[in-house]
Design a protein around this motif. Structure first.
Motif, PDB file in Angstrom:
ATOM      1  N   SER A  55      -3.970 -10.119  -9.812  1.00 47.40           N
ATOM      2  CA  SER A  55      -3.776  -8.524 -10.551  1.00 47.40           C
ATOM      3  C   SER A  55      -2.646  -8.062 -10.184  1.00 47.40           C
ATOM      4  N   SER A  56      -2.010  -8.620  -9.070  1.00 45.74           N
ATOM      5  CA  SER A  56      -0.734  -8.004  -8.714  1.00 45.74           C
ATOM      6  C   SER A  56       0.550  -8.165  -9.582  1.00 45.74           C
ATOM      7  N   LYS A  57       0.279  -9.557 -10.274  1.00 46.64           N
ATOM      8  CA  LYS A  57       1.312 -10.082 -10.901  1.00 46.64           C
ATOM      9  C   LYS A  57       1.188  -9.479 -12.455  1.00 46.64           C
ATOM     10  N   LYS A  58      -0.074  -8.939 -12.815  1.00 44.19           N
ATOM     11  CA  LYS A  58      -0.500  -8.226 -14.212  1.00 44.19           C
ATOM     12  C   LYS A  58       0.100  -6.881 -13.742  1.00 44.19           C
ATOM     13  N   GLU A  59      -0.209  -6.255 -12.777  1.00 45.45           N
ATOM     14  CA  GLU A  59       0.213  -4.783 -12.372  1.00 45.45           C
ATOM     15  C   GLU A  59       1.664  -4.636 -12.471  1.00 45.45           C
ATOM     16  N   PHE A  60       2.168  -5.410 -11.737  1.00 41.36           N
ATOM     17  CA  PHE A  60       3.633  -5.375 -11.469  1.00 41.36           C
ATOM     18  C   PHE A  60       4.457  -6.542 -12.568  1.00 41.36           C
ATOM     19  N   LYS A  93       8.131  -0.763  -2.851  1.00 42.74           N
ATOM     20  CA  LYS A  93       6.957  -0.016  -1.951  1.00 42.74           C
ATOM     21  C   LYS A  93       5.525   0.111  -2.552  1.00 42.74           C
ATOM     22  N   ALA A  94       5.542   0.251  -3.701  1.00 42.90           N
ATOM     23  CA  ALA A  94       4.190   0.260  -4.577  1.00 42.90           C
ATOM     24  C   ALA A  94       3.454  -0.866  -4.190  1.00 42.90           C
ATOM     25  N   LEU A  95       4.078  -2.059  -4.005  1.00 38.31           N
ATOM     26  CA  LEU A  95       3.482  -3.324  -3.904  1.00 38.31           C
ATOM     27  C   LEU A  95       3.014  -3.625  -2.389  1.00 38.31           C
ATOM     28  N   PHE A  96       3.963  -3.272  -1.469  1.00 41.27           N
ATOM     29  CA  PHE A  96       3.830  -3.533  -0.073  1.00 41.27           C
ATOM     30  C   PHE A  96       3.082  -2.547   0.911  1.00 41.27           C
ATOM     31  N   VAL A  97       3.365  -1.209   0.620  1.00 40.83           N
ATOM     32  CA  VAL A  97       2.828  -0.105   1.268  1.00 40.83           C
ATOM     33  C   VAL A  97       1.378  -0.121   1.632  1.00 40.83           C
ATOM     34  N   PRO A  98       0.735  -0.195   0.440  1.00 48.67           N
ATOM     35  CA  PRO A  98      -0.734   0.125   0.631  1.00 48.67           C
ATOM     36  C   PRO A  98      -1.693  -0.988   1.529  1.00 48.67           C
ATOM     37  N   PRO A  99      -1.053  -2.091   1.295  1.00 53.80           N
ATOM     38  CA  PRO A  99      -1.537  -3.396   2.185  1.00 53.80           C
ATOM     39  C   PRO A  99      -1.300  -3.023   3.803  1.00 53.80           C
ATOM     40  N   SER A 149      10.509  14.079  -7.994  1.00 54.05           N
ATOM     41  CA  SER A 149      10.578  13.510  -9.249  1.00 54.05           C
ATOM     42  C   SER A 149      10.541  11.905  -8.826  1.00 54.05           C
ATOM     43  N   SER A 150      10.739  11.599  -7.680  1.00 54.10           N
ATOM     44  CA  SER A 150      10.828   9.824  -7.524  1.00 54.10           C
ATOM     45  C   SER A 150       9.401   9.359  -7.682  1.00 54.10           C
ATOM     46  N   SER A 151       9.382   8.095  -8.067  1.00 49.48           N
ATOM     47  CA  SER A 151       8.058   7.469  -8.259  1.00 49.48           C
ATOM     48  C   SER A 151       7.461   7.063  -6.769  1.00 49.48           C
ATOM     49  N   SER A 152       8.362   7.012  -5.535  1.00 51.04           N
ATOM     50  CA  SER A 152       8.001   6.630  -4.414  1.00 51.04           C
ATOM     51  C   SER A 152       7.231   7.887  -3.665  1.00 51.04           C
ATOM     52  N   PHE A 153       7.556   9.316  -4.106  1.00 54.30           N
ATOM     53  CA  PHE A 153       7.218  10.549  -3.606  1.00 54.30           C
ATOM     54  C   PHE A 153       5.625  10.432  -3.125  1.00 54.30           C
ATOM     55  N   LEU A 154       4.739  10.076  -4.127  1.00 56.44           N
ATOM     56  CA  LEU A 154       3.510  10.032  -3.880  1.00 56.44           C
ATOM     57  C   LEU A 154       3.213   8.873  -2.650  1.00 56.44           C
ATOM     58  N   ILE A 155       3.887   7.993  -2.702  1.00 53.83           N
ATOM     59  CA  ILE A 155       3.469   6.695  -1.666  1.00 53.83           C
ATOM     60  C   ILE A 155       3.888   7.406  -0.214  1.00 53.83           C
ATOM     61  N   ASP A 156       5.113   8.087  -0.348  1.00 53.96           N
ATOM     62  CA  ASP A 156       5.656   8.536   1.205  1.00 53.96           C
ATOM     63  C   ASP A 156       4.458   9.608   1.745  1.00 53.96           C
ATOM     64  N   GLN A 157       4.163  10.600   0.749  1.00 50.16           N
ATOM     65  CA  GLN A 157       3.179  11.480   1.112  1.00 50.16           C
ATOM     66  C   GLN A 157       1.578  10.835   1.641  1.00 50.16           C
ATOM     67  N   THR A 158       1.271   9.983   1.072  1.00 49.58           N
ATOM     68  CA  THR A 158       0.159   8.808   1.136  1.00 49.58           C
ATOM     69  C   THR A 158       0.157   8.385   2.527  1.00 49.58           C
ATOM     70  N   THR A 159       1.382   7.833   2.887  1.00 50.47           N
ATOM     71  CA  THR A 159       1.615   6.955   4.027  1.00 50.47           C
ATOM     72  C   THR A 159       1.750   8.066   5.246  1.00 50.47           C
ATOM     73  N   ARG A 160       2.303   9.061   5.061  1.00 54.29           N
ATOM     74  CA  ARG A 160       2.447  10.168   5.982  1.00 54.29           C
ATOM     75  C   ARG A 160       1.058  10.633   6.482  1.00 54.29           C
ATOM     76  N   ASP A 161       0.295  10.839   5.541  1.00 54.86           N
ATOM     77  CA  ASP A 161      -1.054  11.510   5.684  1.00 54.86           C
ATOM     78  C   ASP A 161      -1.998  10.073   6.582  1.00 54.86           C
ATOM     79  N   ALA A 162      -1.860   9.002   6.120  1.00 59.33           N
ATOM     80  CA  ALA A 162      -2.521   7.926   6.853  1.00 59.33           C
ATOM     81  C   ALA A 162      -2.075   7.425   8.165  1.00 59.33           C
ATOM     82  N   LEU A 163      -0.812   8.021   8.451  1.00 62.29           N
ATOM     83  CA  LEU A 163      -0.388   7.827   9.907  1.00 62.29           C
ATOM     84  C   LEU A 163      -0.325   8.900  10.843  1.00 62.29           C
ATOM     85  N   GLN A 164      -1.126   9.911  10.480  1.00 64.13           N
ATOM     86  CA  GLN A 164      -1.128  11.054  11.187  1.00 64.13           C
ATOM     87  C   GLN A 164      -1.719  10.618  12.554  1.00 64.13           C
TER      88      GLN A 164
END
Length: 284
Positions: A55-60, A93-99, A149-164
């Protein structure tokens, strides 16, 4: 006759005593281990060849952007990632951060019945470690408008929320973990000594002294738990993997540790059940 694999709970103390009887960290390693109070440990292996599922090969599909052409050669993606490393760009980031977030969530689940502790985060990606430490230290209200406008902005926000309310610790990542197959070893212009591998043992010993352990691919985190005699009731796998992966990488013993019951793993388990059912129906 084939050797029988004993349950983790019956071999933990035995293995730990044997390890410490035979091995002792060198003075160099001891000097590199920082003084730390009570903590838990989370290990994630993102450069492991089997990290790339179908799945990750298809997605990325554009993952070639992660490859580093170093050491005078072009490597297959999975080999390049494991041996040479990756460029920690938006794709990574999109591949490594969620896991990585899932691994930390698993540890939080383990700590529900105990006092919350700082989490020692160790990985085969220095950049990922630095990122997780940085996000845990930054406020969820820190929004850099210039980067929205960066594609990593949402990932950064999600990570901050998860690590509160979560403290992520790490060793000094300015000293990288040398890979045994690194092209640097075969480069006549670069001198690599046994001292360059000290950081691997620093990670191992810091993790082995943790009160709780959560790990995924590979057996490095599992080895640390065995060395440190970490209680099986406070040890878990943060990610579910299929039997093909477990057999291919000889992870059977490590896979006996209970799986962390978080939503991501339940969804993956259901998906595996559906795939097995379809496979069975195909042969009927």
């Amino acid at each position: 006759p084939k050797a029988r694999v004993l349950p983790y709970s019956t071999t933990t103390t035995m293995f730990s005593h044997a390890w410490h009887y035979v091995f002792r960290p060198s003075q160099l390693v001891q000097d590199m281990i920082p003084p730390m109070k009570a903590y838990s440990a989370v290990h994630i292996r993102v450069r492991h060849p089997s990290f790339f599922t179908t799945s990750s090969k298809k997605e990325f599909g554009h993952l070639k952007g992660l490859e580093r052409k170093e050491g005078g050669g072009h490597h297959k993606l999975s080999k390049a990632m494991d041996v040479i490393g990756v460029v920690f760009n938006d794709v990574a980031k999109a591949l490594f951060v969620p896991p990585a977030i899932q691994a930390v969530q698993c540890m939080k689940h383990l700590q529900q019945k105990q006092q919350k502790q700082p989490i020692f985060f160790f990985s085969d990606s220095q950049e990922l470690i630095d990122y997780m430490v940085q996000m845990s230290n930054s406020s969820t209200t820190e929004n850099n408008i210039a980067n929205r406008s960066s594609s990593s902005f949402l990932i950064d926000q999600t990570t901050r929320d998860a690590l509160q309310n979560t403290t992520i610790l790490s060793r000094d990542t300015s000293l990288p973990s040398m890979h045994l197959d690194s092209p640097l070893i075969y480069n006549e212009n670069v001198s690599v000594t046994i001292r360059d591998y000290a950081t691997i043992f620093v990670d191992l010993y810091i993790a082995s002294r943790a009160d709780c352990m959560s790990y995924g691919l590979g057996r490095f985190g599992y080895l640390a738990a065995r060395i440190g005699n970490i209680s099986p009731t406070c040890t878990s796998r943060h990610t579910l993997y299929g039997m093909d992966t477990i057999k291919q990488w000889n992870m059977y013993e490590a896979s006996l540790i209970p799986l962390c019951p978080i939503p991501a793993n339940e969804k993956r388990r259901e998906k595996q059940k559906r795939m097995r059912k379809k496979k069975k129906e195909r042969y009927l």
